[in-house]
Design a protein around this motif. Structure first.
Motif, PDB file in Angstrom:
ATOM      1  N   ASP A 115       0.826  -1.206   0.000  1.00 54.00           N
ATOM      2  CA  ASP A 115       0.000   0.000   0.000  1.00 54.00           C
ATOM      3  C   ASP A 115       0.862   1.258   0.000  1.00 54.00           C
ATOM      4  O   ASP A 115       0.908   1.989  -0.982  1.00 54.00           O
ATOM      5  CB  ASP A 115      -0.941  -0.019   1.215  1.00 54.00           C
ATOM      6  CG  ASP A 115      -2.001   1.064   1.134  1.00 54.00           C
ATOM      7  OD1 ASP A 115      -2.434   1.381   0.012  1.00 54.00           O
ATOM      8  OD2 ASP A 115      -2.393   1.598   2.182  1.00 54.00           O
ATOM      9  N   ASP A 133      -6.507  -1.837  12.667  1.00 50.53           N
ATOM     10  CA  ASP A 133      -6.372  -1.690  11.221  1.00 50.53           C
ATOM     11  C   ASP A 133      -6.658  -3.025  10.546  1.00 50.53           C
ATOM     12  O   ASP A 133      -6.455  -4.093  11.131  1.00 50.53           O
ATOM     13  CB  ASP A 133      -4.947  -1.239  10.865  1.00 50.53           C
ATOM     14  CG  ASP A 133      -4.636   0.162  11.392  1.00 50.53           C
ATOM     15  OD1 ASP A 133      -5.506   1.035  11.272  1.00 50.53           O
ATOM     16  OD2 ASP A 133      -3.525   0.366  11.918  1.00 50.53           O
ATOM     17  N   GLN A 134      -7.091  -2.945   9.303  1.00 50.41           N
ATOM     18  CA  GLN A 134      -7.381  -4.159   8.548  1.00 50.41           C
ATOM     19  C   GLN A 134      -6.342  -4.378   7.462  1.00 50.41           C
ATOM     20  O   GLN A 134      -6.661  -4.655   6.311  1.00 50.41           O
ATOM     21  CB  GLN A 134      -8.797  -4.096   7.959  1.00 50.41           C
ATOM     22  CG  GLN A 134      -9.890  -4.061   8.995  1.00 50.41           C
ATOM     23  CD  GLN A 134      -9.857  -5.273   9.938  1.00 50.41           C
ATOM     24  OE1 GLN A 134      -9.490  -6.387   9.548  1.00 50.41           O
ATOM     25  NE2 GLN A 134     -10.266  -5.056  11.185  1.00 50.41           N
ATOM     26  N   TYR A 135      -5.086  -4.199   7.823  1.00 48.03           N
ATOM     27  CA  TYR A 135      -4.000  -4.477   6.887  1.00 48.03           C
ATOM     28  C   TYR A 135      -2.764  -4.904   7.671  1.00 48.03           C
ATOM     29  O   TYR A 135      -2.671  -4.691   8.877  1.00 48.03           O
ATOM     30  CB  TYR A 135      -3.701  -3.268   5.999  1.00 48.03           C
ATOM     31  CG  TYR A 135      -3.440  -1.967   6.737  1.00 48.03           C
ATOM     32  CD1 TYR A 135      -2.155  -1.655   7.195  1.00 48.03           C
ATOM     33  CD2 TYR A 135      -4.464  -1.053   6.943  1.00 48.03           C
ATOM     34  CE1 TYR A 135      -1.909  -0.465   7.859  1.00 48.03           C
ATOM     35  CE2 TYR A 135      -4.222   0.136   7.603  1.00 48.03           C
ATOM     36  CZ  TYR A 135      -2.944   0.430   8.053  1.00 48.03           C
ATOM     37  OH  TYR A 135      -2.704   1.610   8.721  1.00 48.03           O
ATOM     38  N   PRO A 191      -3.683  -7.930  10.293  1.00 44.63           N
ATOM     39  CA  PRO A 191      -4.998  -7.282  10.321  1.00 44.63           C
ATOM     40  C   PRO A 191      -5.821  -7.737  11.518  1.00 44.63           C
ATOM     41  O   PRO A 191      -5.782  -8.899  11.922  1.00 44.63           O
ATOM     42  CB  PRO A 191      -5.654  -7.735   9.004  1.00 44.63           C
ATOM     43  CG  PRO A 191      -4.519  -8.178   8.133  1.00 44.63           C
ATOM     44  CD  PRO A 191      -3.472  -8.705   9.052  1.00 44.63           C
ATOM     45  N   GLY A 209       2.990  -0.669   4.937  1.00 52.98           N
ATOM     46  CA  GLY A 209       1.684  -1.314   4.986  1.00 52.98           C
ATOM     47  C   GLY A 209       1.346  -2.141   3.758  1.00 52.98           C
ATOM     48  O   GLY A 209       1.695  -1.764   2.628  1.00 52.98           O
ATOM     49  N   TYR A 210       0.661  -3.269   3.994  1.00 55.01           N
ATOM     50  CA  TYR A 210       0.197  -4.148   2.920  1.00 55.01           C
ATOM     51  C   TYR A 210      -1.298  -4.372   3.089  1.00 55.01           C
ATOM     52  O   TYR A 210      -1.763  -4.766   4.153  1.00 55.01           O
ATOM     53  CB  TYR A 210       0.954  -5.487   2.965  1.00 55.01           C
ATOM     54  CG  TYR A 210       2.395  -5.330   2.560  1.00 55.01           C
ATOM     55  CD1 TYR A 210       2.787  -5.555   1.243  1.00 55.01           C
ATOM     56  CD2 TYR A 210       3.351  -4.905   3.480  1.00 55.01           C
ATOM     57  CE1 TYR A 210       4.108  -5.379   0.856  1.00 55.01           C
ATOM     58  CE2 TYR A 210       4.672  -4.722   3.095  1.00 55.01           C
ATOM     59  CZ  TYR A 210       5.040  -4.962   1.783  1.00 55.01           C
ATOM     60  OH  TYR A 210       6.341  -4.768   1.403  1.00 55.01           O
ATOM     61  N   ARG A 211      -2.035  -4.100   2.015  1.00 51.59           N
ATOM     62  CA  ARG A 211      -3.499  -4.119   2.103  1.00 51.59           C
ATOM     63  C   ARG A 211      -4.083  -4.870   0.911  1.00 51.59           C
ATOM     64  O   ARG A 211      -3.823  -4.534  -0.249  1.00 51.59           O
ATOM     65  CB  ARG A 211      -4.030  -2.681   2.110  1.00 51.59           C
ATOM     66  CG  ARG A 211      -5.531  -2.554   2.307  1.00 51.59           C
ATOM     67  CD  ARG A 211      -5.998  -1.148   1.922  1.00 51.59           C
ATOM     68  NE  ARG A 211      -5.296  -0.119   2.660  1.00 51.59           N
ATOM     69  CZ  ARG A 211      -5.762   0.477   3.757  1.00 51.59           C
ATOM     70  NH1 ARG A 211      -6.948   0.128   4.227  1.00 51.59           N
ATOM     71  NH2 ARG A 211      -5.070   1.434   4.350  1.00 51.59           N
ATOM     72  N   SER A 212      -4.884  -5.891   1.186  1.00 52.03           N
ATOM     73  CA  SER A 212      -5.581  -6.608   0.120  1.00 52.03           C
ATOM     74  C   SER A 212      -6.948  -5.963  -0.103  1.00 52.03           C
ATOM     75  O   SER A 212      -7.507  -5.354   0.808  1.00 52.03           O
ATOM     76  CB  SER A 212      -5.755  -8.080   0.494  1.00 52.03           C
ATOM     77  OG  SER A 212      -6.537  -8.196   1.672  1.00 52.03           O
ATOM     78  N   LYS A 214     -10.929  -5.530  -0.396  1.00 51.85           N
ATOM     79  CA  LYS A 214     -12.090  -6.154   0.224  1.00 51.85           C
ATOM     80  C   LYS A 214     -12.995  -6.753  -0.853  1.00 51.85           C
ATOM     81  O   LYS A 214     -12.966  -6.347  -2.020  1.00 51.85           O
ATOM     82  CB  LYS A 214     -12.879  -5.128   1.053  1.00 51.85           C
ATOM     83  CG  LYS A 214     -12.131  -4.578   2.242  1.00 51.85           C
ATOM     84  CD  LYS A 214     -13.045  -3.763   3.144  1.00 51.85           C
ATOM     85  CE  LYS A 214     -13.540  -2.497   2.457  1.00 51.85           C
ATOM     86  NZ  LYS A 214     -14.315  -1.651   3.389  1.00 51.85           N
TER      87      LYS A 214
END
Length: 385
Positions: A115, A133-135, A191, A209-212, A214
């Motif tokens: 991210d 956080d969700q990441y 997450p 940060g790494y975010r997939s 949704k």
């Protein structure tokens, strides 16, 4: 250009992924040895004054929480207290070359998941409060010390509270990690784990940060993709319709036909591949893309490369390809195709942040140079002066 620091992890990413990734939080003491900040607090404050850069200021003096979004001006920093505030810059790797070097040690992780690099400067007591956080995030401690607490993952247990309209916090949690981070230490948080950190003294903190995406994002963006490409512009056809007494009833065969219409686009693998490539190659944050005022000619690009000059990818730009199909690249949402004999060119563009002619196997044919010239003129890659 000033000499940039090269950062190296003191641990194996493969081993880390096996033991901790999306499994449990952990602290890696001295994840970076002899760590030096790639950016000063003054430089970071300067970034918060730029219109195109996403920044925040958070204060919590006397437990009175206040959060503001930038840009800010110099008067903001001339009237501050000595404690209980911090300012934050999102995607700092897009705007500061030194800060971008902190991302490189994590390059073995998928680019489409990455991210941004968020940087915060905090004075004593500064923080953003307990939150979730969700990441996935690697929090690297720079200069100074920071006290961190991390709780257990328990969906539904933690109650949100609104202390400021620009902050999402929870009321509190019991810590499973309670430690002080010093320069070079790394805190990894998967997450869904509640955490809270505050500075013990003026300090810098760097969050990789790494975010997939949704499920909602996939569905919403796929619908937009279908509309943008004018797909599925048909109505349900049912020439075998029969009269029915229960006219308020949706019969099973009706539902089956409508469901088939709804899912038909998902039955075309090429459509899904192009959609995923385009969506995943777009950054969530604004990029520092500047098209050259005077367009480059292909001959100029060729001469530059032949003289040993490197081409550099704009920091944060996503360039991706699907496994087994590296003749098609997705760059910032655009589709780039080359003959299968030139797959190595797109692989180089996607897998390297900078390259020279030798990385392209000395390829200087007209189509290759034309492609590179086009990417440079879009501002996606740039030449060193």
């Amino acid at each position: 250009m000033d000499q940039l620091t090269e950062y190296q992890l003191t641990f194996s990413l493969d081993e880390f992924l096996s033991l901790y990734w999306q499994k449990k939080p952990t602290i890696i003491k001295q994840g970076f040895k002899n760590f030096k900040d790639p950016i000063s607090a003054e430089e970071l404050a300067g970034l918060t004054m730029e219109e195109e850069i996403d920044s925040r200021f958070v204060s919590n003096l006397n437990d009175d929480w206040c959060a503001e979004h930038g840009p800010f001006d110099e008067t903001k920093f001339s009237t501050l207290n000595d404690s209980h505030w911090q300012f934050i810059v999102q995607a700092a790797n897009h705007w500061h070359q030194g800060a971008a070097q902190l991302v490189k040690p994590f390059k073995q992780l998928p680019q489409w998941l990455f991210d941004d690099l968020m940087i915060s400067y905090s004075v004593q007591g500064g923080g953003v409060g307990p939150h979730i956080d969700q990441y996935d995030v690697f929090i690297i401690q720079g200069s100074g010390r920071r006290h961190w607490r991390v709780g257990a993952k328990d969906i539904g247990q933690y109650k949100e509270t609104c202390r400021s309209s620009a902050l999402r916090q929870i009321e509190g949690f019991d810590a499973v990690i309670d430690a002080i981070l010093e320069p070079g230490d790394i805190l990894y948080i998967p997450p869904g784990y509640p955490h809270d950190g505050y500075a013990l003294e003026p300090s810098m903190s760097y969050s990789v940060g790494y975010r997939s995406p949704k499920e909602q994002e996939l569905v919403s963006n796929f619908a937009d993709y279908i509309l943008a490409h004018d797909m599925g512009d048909v109505h349900l056809s049912n020439p075998d319709l029969r009269a029915r007494q229960q006219f308020g009833e949706i019969q099973q065969q009706d539902l089956t036909q409508l469901t088939e219409m709804l899912t038909s686009a998902l039955e075309h693998p090429e459509t899904i591949k192009d959609f995923m490539g385009c969506m995943l190659s777009q950054s969530r944050h604004q990029l520092d893309i500047v098209e050259p005022q005077q367009k480059w000619e292909a001959e100029e690009i060729q001469n530059y490369l032949q003289q040993g000059g490197p081409l550099h990818k704009v920091s944060g730009l996503r360039a991706l390809y699907h496994q087994g199909e590296s003749n098609i690249a997705y760059i910032n949402g655009e589709v780039i195709k080359v003959p299968t004999t030139q797959c190595h060119i797109l692989e180089t563009l996607c897998n390297q942040d900078e390259f020279q002619l030798e990385d392209l196997d000395g390829e200087t044919d007209t189509s290759t140079i034309s492609l590179l010239c086009n990417l440079v003129n879009k501002g996606y890659w740039y030449l060193l002066d």
